[in-house]
Write an enzyme that holds these catalytic residues in place. Sequence first.
Site, PDB file in Angstrom:
ATOM      1  N   SER A 194       0.847  -1.191   0.000  1.00 46.56           N
ATOM      2  CA  SER A 194       0.000   0.000   0.000  1.00 46.56           C
ATOM      3  C   SER A 194       0.883   1.241   0.000  1.00 46.56           C
ATOM      4  CB  SER A 194      -0.884   0.005   1.245  1.00 46.56           C
ATOM      5  OG  SER A 194      -0.072   0.327   2.361  1.00 46.56           O
ATOM      6  N   LYS A 195       0.230   2.380   0.029  1.00 48.05           N
ATOM      7  CA  LYS A 195       0.955   3.656  -0.015  1.00 48.05           C
ATOM      8  C   LYS A 195       2.043   3.768   1.055  1.00 48.05           C
ATOM      9  CE  LYS A 195      -2.189   6.793  -2.346  1.00 48.05           C
ATOM     10  NZ  LYS A 195      -3.628   6.514  -2.089  1.00 48.05           N
TER      11      LYS A 195
END
Length: 464
Positions: free
Chosen positions: A242-243
């Site tokens: 994810s980010k």
Amino acid sequence: MVRTRFAPSPTGYMHLGNARTGIFSYLFARHHNGSFILRIEDTDRERSTKEFEDSILEDLKWLGIEWDEFYRQSERFDIYKEYAKKLVESGHAYYCFCKEEDIEKQREEAYAQGKAYRYPGTCRHLSKEEVEDRLRNDGSYVIRFKVPDGRVVSFDDLIRGNISINVDDFGDFVIVRSDGSPVYNFVVVIDDALMKITHVIRGEDHISNTPKQILIYEALGFKPPEFAHLPVILGEDRTKLSKRHGGVSVRFYKENGYCPEALFNYLCLLGWSSEKVGKEIISKEEAVKYFDIKDINLSPAVFSHDKLYWLNGVYIREILSEDRLLEDLLPFIEKAYKKVDIDYLRKIIKATRKEYNTYLEAVEKLRPFFEHKEPDEAAKEELSKIDKSVFELLIKEISALEQITPENLKAVVKNIQKSTGLKPKDIWHALRIAITGSLEGIAIDVIVSILPKEETLRRLSKFV
Ligand code: GLU
């Protein structure tokens, strides 16, 4: 005839995991000489934007994934409406007039008891007259799919084998919201059926949706496609990519100077390995040739930024043609510096392509070819130890050269060493600092052989 589809939602830049799903669907279709369909899933009008749709199309093209047919769900609402009506008419779905706040209350109660919420079927048995009456009077409704009691839905996942899920817990789920917009689990079935999709390849986060979709296929008398649910991609800390792990979109890598072939290659091998391939560098054509869904690993793949970085370097050093490098690098260079002469850049690439792993790194490393930089701290300190007369001598010697080559420069340094007794290392350092402002970087003889002679002399003259 195999037909696969990639169905991104335009609610953000394309995530690497999504891109990999797209690539696998694409490879599967191409391997079987089938069709690959791109479908933009933009039924969520609030979160979908044209800008993200454009970015997804651009990034797919950039990766070299071409599609044979294109659809946009927002243009197909009439079709969905027609099928929702069919489901109601055949008794597989029904109007539900329950108030949002009542549902919310039920949900909170279930939550307080530590139970998962399940719609109790309040409107399941309303009579035809009652429904018509309500439709005429209070208007607001959703359409719910009637989940058969006590059913277990099974399917053979091409990656995971048999999966059986008891659908009792689902409760009758919404297929059309109160604003008239159809929900994902419903439209995906209509589209996959009407588009004659034979193989649905998607992320494992959709496994729990599949039984709902199979029930809708059955209710409409459509034959369900084959399903293949890909394992998730993890970051190096073994949590879902994810980010938090840094750049995780295709756009990020494009903007940070990665080449599409390297990213395609890397994503291909993220969860797919084949003995038939037996190597890490693989072209799109080879991937198409060897792709087999049976070779997809069940365990999650771990994304390694370092590995991708390394692979990109291999493409820059050994695989891309000079013309391609030139074409890719030019916009990066022109953005950072000024307009450049193509032949000049070509010479630079030829001599330096082993020196950088990304185009962004190239921009930094190639600075001396385009810009003069004042000496940094380390260079200044080194400079203070060098006899300044060396710059005049360098100017004199280099001016006299007809052609600057690494060999000629070696002779220049030797001459100065002979006449002054200076150490060759100091002479090279003096030249390096004057030209690049730094003690590190691409070999100075390479730079000076390519940099226009008058520019070399101009930079040296500043130190006299
Ligand atoms: N729009 C869905 C997604 O992006 C597609 C899911 C599917 O492939 O069915 O996750």
